[in-house]
Design a protein around this motif. Structure first.
Motif, PDB file in Angstrom:
ATOM      1  N   GLY A 216       1.630  16.477  11.145  1.00  0.00           N
ATOM      2  CA  GLY A 216       2.880  15.987  10.566  1.00  0.00           C
ATOM      3  C   GLY A 216       2.837  16.095   9.064  1.00  0.00           C
ATOM      4  N   ARG A 217       3.012  14.954   8.383  1.00  0.00           N
ATOM      5  CA  ARG A 217       2.938  14.933   6.913  1.00  0.00           C
ATOM      6  C   ARG A 217       1.640  14.299   6.420  1.00  0.00           C
ATOM      7  N   CYS A 218       0.660  14.160   7.298  1.00  0.00           N
ATOM      8  CA  CYS A 218      -0.608  13.525   6.928  1.00  0.00           C
ATOM      9  C   CYS A 218      -1.718  14.560   6.805  1.00  0.00           C
ATOM     10  N   ARG A 219      -2.521  14.406   5.782  1.00  0.00           N
ATOM     11  CA  ARG A 219      -3.701  15.239   5.569  1.00  0.00           C
ATOM     12  C   ARG A 219      -4.938  14.505   6.085  1.00  0.00           C
ATOM     13  N   PHE A 220      -5.791  15.205   6.832  1.00  0.00           N
ATOM     14  CA  PHE A 220      -7.061  14.664   7.300  1.00  0.00           C
ATOM     15  C   PHE A 220      -8.193  15.475   6.666  1.00  0.00           C
ATOM     16  N   VAL A 221      -9.184  14.767   6.141  1.00  0.00           N
ATOM     17  CA  VAL A 221     -10.320  15.406   5.477  1.00  0.00           C
ATOM     18  C   VAL A 221     -11.600  14.845   6.092  1.00  0.00           C
ATOM     19  N   GLN A 222     -12.354  15.691   6.771  1.00  0.00           N
ATOM     20  CA  GLN A 222     -13.615  15.265   7.366  1.00  0.00           C
ATOM     21  C   GLN A 222     -14.762  15.657   6.444  1.00  0.00           C
ATOM     22  N   LEU A 223     -15.553  14.672   6.043  1.00  0.00           N
ATOM     23  CA  LEU A 223     -16.716  14.920   5.199  1.00  0.00           C
ATOM     24  C   LEU A 223     -17.992  14.903   6.034  1.00  0.00           C
ATOM     25  N   ASP A 224     -18.966  15.663   5.582  1.00  0.00           N
ATOM     26  CA  ASP A 224     -20.273  15.757   6.235  1.00  0.00           C
ATOM     27  C   ASP A 224     -21.285  15.067   5.330  1.00  0.00           C
ATOM     28  N   THR A 225     -21.885  13.970   5.809  1.00  0.00           N
ATOM     29  CA  THR A 225     -22.769  13.161   4.960  1.00  0.00           C
ATOM     30  C   THR A 225     -24.253  13.436   5.206  1.00  0.00           C
ATOM     31  N   ARG A 226     -24.596  14.457   5.994  1.00  0.00           N
ATOM     32  CA  ARG A 226     -26.003  14.701   6.310  1.00  0.00           C
ATOM     33  C   ARG A 226     -26.468  16.126   6.016  1.00  0.00           C
ATOM     34  N   THR A 227     -25.700  17.141   6.417  1.00  0.00           N
ATOM     35  CA  THR A 227     -26.183  18.521   6.387  1.00  0.00           C
ATOM     36  C   THR A 227     -26.628  18.968   5.002  1.00  0.00           C
ATOM     37  N   LEU A 228     -25.906  18.570   3.959  1.00  0.00           N
ATOM     38  CA  LEU A 228     -26.149  19.063   2.603  1.00  0.00           C
ATOM     39  C   LEU A 228     -26.766  17.998   1.701  1.00  0.00           C
ATOM     40  N   ARG A 229     -27.205  16.908   2.258  1.00  0.00           N
ATOM     41  CA  ARG A 229     -27.697  15.763   1.491  1.00  0.00           C
ATOM     42  C   ARG A 229     -29.027  16.070   0.787  1.00  0.00           C
ATOM     43  N   SER A 230     -29.164  15.542  -0.434  1.00  0.00           N
ATOM     44  CA  SER A 230     -30.411  15.660  -1.189  1.00  0.00           C
ATOM     45  C   SER A 230     -31.474  14.707  -0.637  1.00  0.00           C
ATOM     46  N   ASP A 231     -32.695  14.981  -0.965  1.00  0.00           N
ATOM     47  CA  ASP A 231     -33.818  14.129  -0.604  1.00  0.00           C
ATOM     48  C   ASP A 231     -33.577  12.711  -1.139  1.00  0.00           C
ATOM     49  N   PRO A 232     -33.521  11.711  -0.272  1.00  0.00           N
ATOM     50  CA  PRO A 232     -33.237  10.349  -0.736  1.00  0.00           C
ATOM     51  C   PRO A 232     -34.332   9.760  -1.624  1.00  0.00           C
ATOM     52  N   SER A 233     -35.524  10.357  -1.608  1.00  0.00           N
ATOM     53  CA  SER A 233     -36.614   9.817  -2.421  1.00  0.00           C
ATOM     54  C   SER A 233     -36.522  10.245  -3.881  1.00  0.00           C
ATOM     55  N   LEU A 234     -35.644  11.174  -4.202  1.00  0.00           N
ATOM     56  CA  LEU A 234     -35.483  11.625  -5.578  1.00  0.00           C
ATOM     57  C   LEU A 234     -34.858  10.520  -6.425  1.00  0.00           C
ATOM     58  N   PRO A 235     -35.145  10.504  -7.721  1.00  0.00           N
ATOM     59  CA  PRO A 235     -34.464   9.536  -8.590  1.00  0.00           C
ATOM     60  C   PRO A 235     -32.972   9.838  -8.657  1.00  0.00           C
ATOM     61  N   ASP A 236     -32.180   8.785  -8.781  1.00  0.00           N
ATOM     62  CA  ASP A 236     -30.739   8.974  -8.808  1.00  0.00           C
ATOM     63  C   ASP A 236     -30.331   9.724 -10.069  1.00  0.00           C
ATOM     64  N   GLY A 237     -29.281  10.537  -9.932  1.00  0.00           N
ATOM     65  CA  GLY A 237     -28.798  11.315 -11.064  1.00  0.00           C
ATOM     66  C   GLY A 237     -27.728  12.278 -10.617  1.00  0.00           C
ATOM     67  N   ALA A 238     -27.244  13.094 -11.541  1.00  0.00           N
ATOM     68  CA  ALA A 238     -26.119  13.981 -11.255  1.00  0.00           C
ATOM     69  C   ALA A 238     -26.428  15.023 -10.182  1.00  0.00           C
ATOM     70  N   ASP A 239     -27.715  15.360 -10.021  1.00  0.00           N
ATOM     71  CA  ASP A 239     -28.086  16.389  -9.050  1.00  0.00           C
ATOM     72  C   ASP A 239     -28.430  15.823  -7.679  1.00  0.00           C
ATOM     73  N   LYS A 240     -28.445  14.514  -7.550  1.00  0.00           N
ATOM     74  CA  LYS A 240     -28.741  13.890  -6.253  1.00  0.00           C
ATOM     75  C   LYS A 240     -27.424  13.634  -5.535  1.00  0.00           C
ATOM     76  N   SER A 241     -27.303  14.108  -4.276  1.00  0.00           N
ATOM     77  CA  SER A 241     -25.981  14.140  -3.653  1.00  0.00           C
ATOM     78  C   SER A 241     -26.031  13.876  -2.156  1.00  0.00           C
ATOM     79  N   VAL A 242     -25.047  13.135  -1.678  1.00  0.00           N
ATOM     80  CA  VAL A 242     -24.789  13.014  -0.240  1.00  0.00           C
ATOM     81  C   VAL A 242     -24.061  14.260   0.267  1.00  0.00           C
ATOM     82  N   LEU A 243     -23.109  14.732  -0.499  1.00  0.00           N
ATOM     83  CA  LEU A 243     -22.224  15.804  -0.042  1.00  0.00           C
ATOM     84  C   LEU A 243     -22.745  17.194  -0.363  1.00  0.00           C
TER      85      LEU A 243
END
Length: 446
Positions: A216-243
């Motif tokens: 209809g007039r609604c947009r649906f956006v499915q995000l993937d929170t695992r396939t492209l995720r950075s190593d969670p043990s890395l220090p947080d910063g601009a290069d650390k990503s869920v997406l």
């Protein structure tokens, strides 16, 4: 020959997709008809199943907003096996002011055949959104991933739900590779492949489950929170990503270009800070996304975040949301609920319209009904249990949505109780002049 499962999904106004697993057949076709006995069917192109018996089918040339029935034809014979038969309804015309109804949920047990799946199907949804944790196997090997998918789809009630209701799928940690899993986890490649092969999907990128579509007039956006995720043990910063960089930029570009009055964002966990293995471990990216959304006037007010993960139903009208958007949680399909603590994520008081964990043995899911009146769209959310009891509700109207003419483009004006093509005149300084013209567009006068 045998049919092991059929999964229908990815509705458009004129097409539908089907994923199947069979054995003992060389060629399959999908027969689709408006009658249950499959009179005068349309056929998909023949497909040869792969070594696992998996096949993807696409049917086109369908009518918008129309109920259909289907069956599988194997090696020229239309099968009578109930696992080869199903139904669906195509999406309404693109851009139409049409009613929409769908379910969303996650968090199920691998071998579950809970009555909640029958309860969902009984509401006759147009489509459904499975938002992670098909099972809790935490697969570390391909063998366990295969067991997860095949066992889940061998459960009669769940198998019937995805056979008769177009269902979209994304995973979370427990059907990917376990807690803390990321793109470099040992079983990540197998988990990714099965998640693309077993369900029916909209077109996907080469890597990842992220995609977008319109109903209809609604947009649906499915995000993937695992396939492209950075190593969670890395220090947080601009290069650390869920997406991941590619998906994050795709998401931003999509939001910036979106003109739909309502945008649903599908995330396996709630879009809130603080919780580990969610945004809490990736605070810089979380802040960057929220800043981007805030930089586009009115965008947050058009967004609704849908998720599962918490083993609770929950709803917030935006008053506790990081960017003021509505947030809805549909869970758990049949996992026991829990009461976490901390921050905006696990705190029941941080959800404006309630938080309802699952009692043992109860199945819960989110239900959304959209009413489009042209000048406004109303979203009515209800969190149900498997007995049909409404446990939580939230209704929100998104108003002033008529696009109106572009500034300066009006071809008629209302003058003296009639429409006229002539531009109204005003008399100033002894002469007639065209009157200053203002057009209504995007909720404002210009």
């Amino acid at each position: 020959m045998s049919v092991h499962h059929a999964w229908v999904g990815a509705p458009t106004p004129t097409s539908m997709r089907l994923s199947t697993r069979t054995s003992g057949t060389a060629s399959l076709r999908w027969a689709v008809s408006t009658t249950q006995d499959l009179t005068a069917p349309l056929y998909s192109a023949p497909v040869v199943p792969d070594a696992e018996g998996l096949a993807k089918h696409v049917i086109t040339g369908l009518a918008p907003g129309t109920p259909y029935y289907y069956g599988l034809e194997a090696d020229g014979t239309l099968l009578a096996d109930p696992l080869s038969r199903g139904r669906f309804t195509t999406a309404p015309p693109d851009g139409a002011e049409a009613p929409i109804r769908f379910w969303f949920a996650g968090d199920r047990r691998t071998d579950s055949d809970h009555p909640v799946y029958e309860a969902i199907l009984a509401r006759d949804p147009m489509f459904g959104l499975f938002l992670g944790d098909l099972g809790y196997n935490d697969p570390q090997t391909e063998e366990v991933t295969r067991y997860l998918w095949r066992t889940s789809l061998a459960q009669p009630r769940f198998s019937r739900l995805v056979r008769e209701c177009p269902t979209l799928y994304t995973y979370d940690q427990h059907d990917f590779c376990g807690n803390g899993s990321w793109s470099g986890s040992p079983n990540a490649a197998a988990a990714h492949r099965y998640a693309r092969d077993y369900p029916a999907t909209y077109p996907l990128p080469a890597t990842g489950l992220y995609c977008t579509w319109r109903i209809g007039r609604c947009r649906f956006v499915q995000l993937d929170t695992r396939t492209l995720r950075s190593d969670p043990s890395l220090p947080d910063g601009a290069d650390k990503s869920v997406l991941g960089a590619a998906q994050r930029q795709w998401f931003k570009d999509l939001l910036a270009a979106s003109t739909e009055p309502l945008i649903f964002v599908l995330l396996s966990f709630p879009h809130r800070p603080g919780a580990p293995d969610r945004w809490g471990s990736y605070a810089t990216e979380f802040a960057d996304l929220n800043a981007f959304i805030a930089s586009i006037p009115g965008l947050a007010g058009r967004m609704v975040w849908l998720s599962a993960d918490m083993h609770t139903l929950a709803a917030d009208d935006g008053s506790h949301s990081p960017n003021g958007s509505v947030q809805l949680v549909g869970a758990a399909l049949d996992q026991t609920g829990f009461q976490g603590t901390g921050g905006l994520y696990f705190n029941p008081e941080s959800w404006s319209h309630g938080w309802v964990p699952n009692p043992e043995g109860t199945g819960q899911y989110g239900w959304a009904e959209i009413t489009d009146e042209g000048s406004s769209i109303t979203l009515a959310f209800t969190g149900y249990d498997h007995t049909g009891t409404a446990l939580i509700t939230l209704t929100k109207t998104f108003g002033d949505l008529l696009p109106g003419p572009l500034p300066g483009s009006a071809t008629k004006v209302r003058q003296n109780d009639k429409w006229s093509a002539a531009h109204p005149q005003v008399y100033t300084n002894g002469q007639w002049h065209p009157a200053p013209r203002r057009d209504r567009h995007a909720g404002q006068w210009h």
